[in-house]
Design a protein around this motif. Structure first.
Motif, PDB file in Angstrom:
ATOM      1  N   GLN A  78       0.928  -1.268  -0.114  1.00 42.71           N
ATOM      2  CA  GLN A  78       0.008  -0.007  -0.134  1.00 42.71           C
ATOM      3  C   GLN A  78       1.108   1.243  -0.105  1.00 42.71           C
ATOM      4  O   GLN A  78       0.552   2.166  -0.547  1.00 42.71           O
ATOM      5  CB  GLN A  78      -0.963  -0.033   1.177  1.00 42.71           C
ATOM      6  CG  GLN A  78      -1.994  -1.140   1.369  1.00 42.71           C
ATOM      7  CD  GLN A  78      -2.781  -1.131   2.622  1.00 42.71           C
ATOM      8  OE1 GLN A  78      -3.381  -0.053   2.999  1.00 42.71           O
ATOM      9  NE2 GLN A  78      -3.206  -2.284   3.153  1.00 42.71           N
ATOM     10  N   ILE A 121       2.432   2.044  -3.527  1.00 40.20           N
ATOM     11  CA  ILE A 121       1.674   2.743  -4.350  1.00 40.20           C
ATOM     12  C   ILE A 121       1.227   4.406  -3.785  1.00 40.20           C
ATOM     13  O   ILE A 121       1.481   5.208  -4.568  1.00 40.20           O
ATOM     14  CB  ILE A 121       0.212   2.206  -4.316  1.00 40.20           C
ATOM     15  CG1 ILE A 121       0.275   0.784  -5.070  1.00 40.20           C
ATOM     16  CG2 ILE A 121      -0.738   2.870  -5.182  1.00 40.20           C
ATOM     17  CD1 ILE A 121      -0.979  -0.191  -5.321  1.00 40.20           C
ATOM     18  N   ALA A 174      -4.527  -8.832  -3.132  1.00 39.40           N
ATOM     19  CA  ALA A 174      -4.712  -7.408  -3.643  1.00 39.40           C
ATOM     20  C   ALA A 174      -5.488  -7.566  -5.048  1.00 39.40           C
ATOM     21  O   ALA A 174      -5.252  -6.982  -6.150  1.00 39.40           O
ATOM     22  CB  ALA A 174      -3.508  -6.831  -4.015  1.00 39.40           C
ATOM     23  N   TRP A 184      -6.705  -4.441  -7.418  1.00 43.00           N
ATOM     24  CA  TRP A 184      -5.665  -3.831  -8.050  1.00 43.00           C
ATOM     25  C   TRP A 184      -5.328  -4.259  -9.437  1.00 43.00           C
ATOM     26  O   TRP A 184      -4.910  -3.532 -10.096  1.00 43.00           O
ATOM     27  CB  TRP A 184      -4.466  -3.734  -7.216  1.00 43.00           C
ATOM     28  CG  TRP A 184      -4.448  -3.072  -5.767  1.00 43.00           C
ATOM     29  CD1 TRP A 184      -5.430  -2.899  -5.201  1.00 43.00           C
ATOM     30  CD2 TRP A 184      -3.258  -3.229  -4.935  1.00 43.00           C
ATOM     31  NE1 TRP A 184      -5.135  -2.652  -3.738  1.00 43.00           N
ATOM     32  CE2 TRP A 184      -3.747  -2.685  -3.666  1.00 43.00           C
ATOM     33  CE3 TRP A 184      -1.899  -3.723  -5.157  1.00 43.00           C
ATOM     34  CZ2 TRP A 184      -3.037  -2.502  -2.446  1.00 43.00           C
ATOM     35  CZ3 TRP A 184      -1.165  -3.375  -3.820  1.00 43.00           C
ATOM     36  CH2 TRP A 184      -1.699  -2.909  -2.666  1.00 43.00           C
ATOM     37  N   GLY A 241      -1.184   0.263  -9.720  1.00 40.63           N
ATOM     38  CA  GLY A 241      -0.795  -1.090  -8.848  1.00 40.63           C
ATOM     39  C   GLY A 241       0.354  -1.542  -9.391  1.00 40.63           C
ATOM     40  O   GLY A 241       1.145  -2.445  -8.489  1.00 40.63           O
TER      41      GLY A 241
END
Length: 416
Positions: free
Chosen positions: A57, A60, A246, A249, A284
């Motif tokens: 996280q 990004i 994820a 994403w 992503g």
């Protein structure tokens, strides 16, 4: 004036995807009525409280200002370098950033790669059971799926001799899903070596869906195909959706390995098709390097005491306690594929069972026949719920199967 119906592509009638199909639509209708559903139909970690690791996280968030422009059609250079380095460590031959393709999830790359490969009538060898996107993408790219059996009595492992017998002059590729969705089978090295030898003998592309490569239980081992394939063209798929939780994403990749000359035209075709859709989701992609080089967050979940391990344990113990179920214990991935047996299996229809389970017990599962198998006594559940909820689900399943067995017994008495 009434208008004629708008016609759609005819081959869509051959496509099935019950994971998000009719049963899922009925579940939404019941939810709209205020009923609470337990949905075990899809491997979507975020829907069960899992989060993508914090270091992904942060990667990004730290680069969000750099994500506005399109990037190269094959993906961000740094992301492709990280993927290539990861595959080099595995022993993948000729792994280089130039032979890495980043896509909007593995799903997009499966479709794109089959579009690059197939001419009308070409055949692709697929496992049965398969992940149905593989069948759908083959059909919608004008190919023909040909299924090799992965029988429950053989631990859902394929028979290489049968695979070879199915090869024809139109066969272009062999697909391997390892660890397997929906069965959880993990393929031993000796089996992969035999399949690679068959692909080499018949000059076929190996397409290796390895999205669950690090999700393993009880000491099971993952064996990547590309290092064994050597110079044989091989396309290996991976991504952030499962191992790194994820899914939303939409970040997947495919690595083309083997002799660059032999696969040169295919590489250019993949590049062209990637360019036509401009590029994959850019934000992503900044998480890829962190995912591949950062802390291992999946293994603790798959070990005793970990959430996935304990949910799997709950499935195994629930099946063992059942009067109506059998299970080939999954060695990897996020699913179990139980079979209904005994009296409850008499006249059993997996789709009708799934609908009755939904209507009467508010549990959504996927019928086994949705995974392109000829038998109709299996269903798939995901291992993502909390273990206590898994046990609750199997209690509800048992109630439905008790009714099936009682009806079978009544019919036998009536006939007698």
């Amino acid at each position: 004036m009434s208008l004629p119906p708008l016609k759609t592509r005819e081959r869509l009638s051959e496509v099935r995807y019950e994971i998000r199909g009719e049963l899922a639509r009925r579940a939404r209708e019941l939810e709209a009525q205020g009923r609470k559903q337990i949905k075990l139909n899809i491997g979507n970690p975020g829907a069960f409280g899992f989060r993508a690791p914090e270091h992904l996280q942060r990667a990004i968030a730290d680069h969000i200002a750099d994500t506005d422009p399109y990037t190269h059609q094959q993906g961000l250079p740094a992301a492709r370098e990280a993927i290539a380095a990861f595959h080099k460590q595995r022993g993948t031959p000729n792994a280089s950033p130039e032979r890495v393709f980043v896509g909007n999830g593995v799903s997009e790359l499966i479709d794109l790669s089959l579009r690059a490969l197939l001419n009308p009538g070409d055949e692709v060898l697929l496992p049965s059971p398969d992940y149905p996107l593989w069948s759908a993408a083959t059909i919608l790219n004008d190919g023909r799926p040909v299924y090799y059996r992965c029988q429950p009595e053989n631990g859902f492992l394929p028979d290489p001799d049968e695979i070879e017998q199915l090869i024809s002059s139109r066969t272009r590729a062999i697909v391997l899903i390892n660890p397997n969705n929906p069965t959880g089978a993990a393929y031993p090295r000796e089996l992969i070596e035999r399949i690679v030898a068959i692909a080499a003998k018949h000059k076929l592309l190996l397409m290796c869906d390895e999205i669950y490569d690090s999700i393993l239980y009880d000491g099971a081992q993952f064996t990547p195909v590309a290092p064994i394939a050597g110079d044989l063209p091989c396309l290996s798929f991976g991504g952030l959706s499962k191992v790194h939780r994820a899914c939303g994403w939409r970040v997947g990749w495919a690595v083309l390995s083997g002799d660059p000359v032999a696969s040169g035209d295919f590489h250019h075709a993949m590049d062209l098709l990637g360019a036509l859709r401009l590029c994959a989701n850019v934000p992503g992609q900044f998480a890829i390097e962190a995912a591949l080089n950062g802390t291992d967050t999946i293994t603790p979940l798959c070990e005793p005491g970990g959430r996935l391990f304990e949910a799997r344990r709950a499935v195994i113990e629930s099946v063992q306690a059942s009067q109506h179920l059998e299970l080939v214990v999954p060695a990897g991935a996020l699913y179990a594929f139980p079979a209904v047996t005994g009296a409850a299996a008499q006249g059993f229809d997996d789709h009708k069972f799934a609908l009755e389970l939904l209507e009467t017990e508010d549990v959504l599962v996927v019928p086994g026949s949705s995974f392109n198998v000829p038998y109709r006594n299996h269903f798939r559940v995901t291992l993502l719920p909390e273990p206590a909820q898994v046990r609750e689900v199997f209690g509800r399943i048992e109630r439905v199967l008790d009714r099936y067995a009682a009806r079978a017994q009544s019919q036998r008495v009536a006939v007698a």
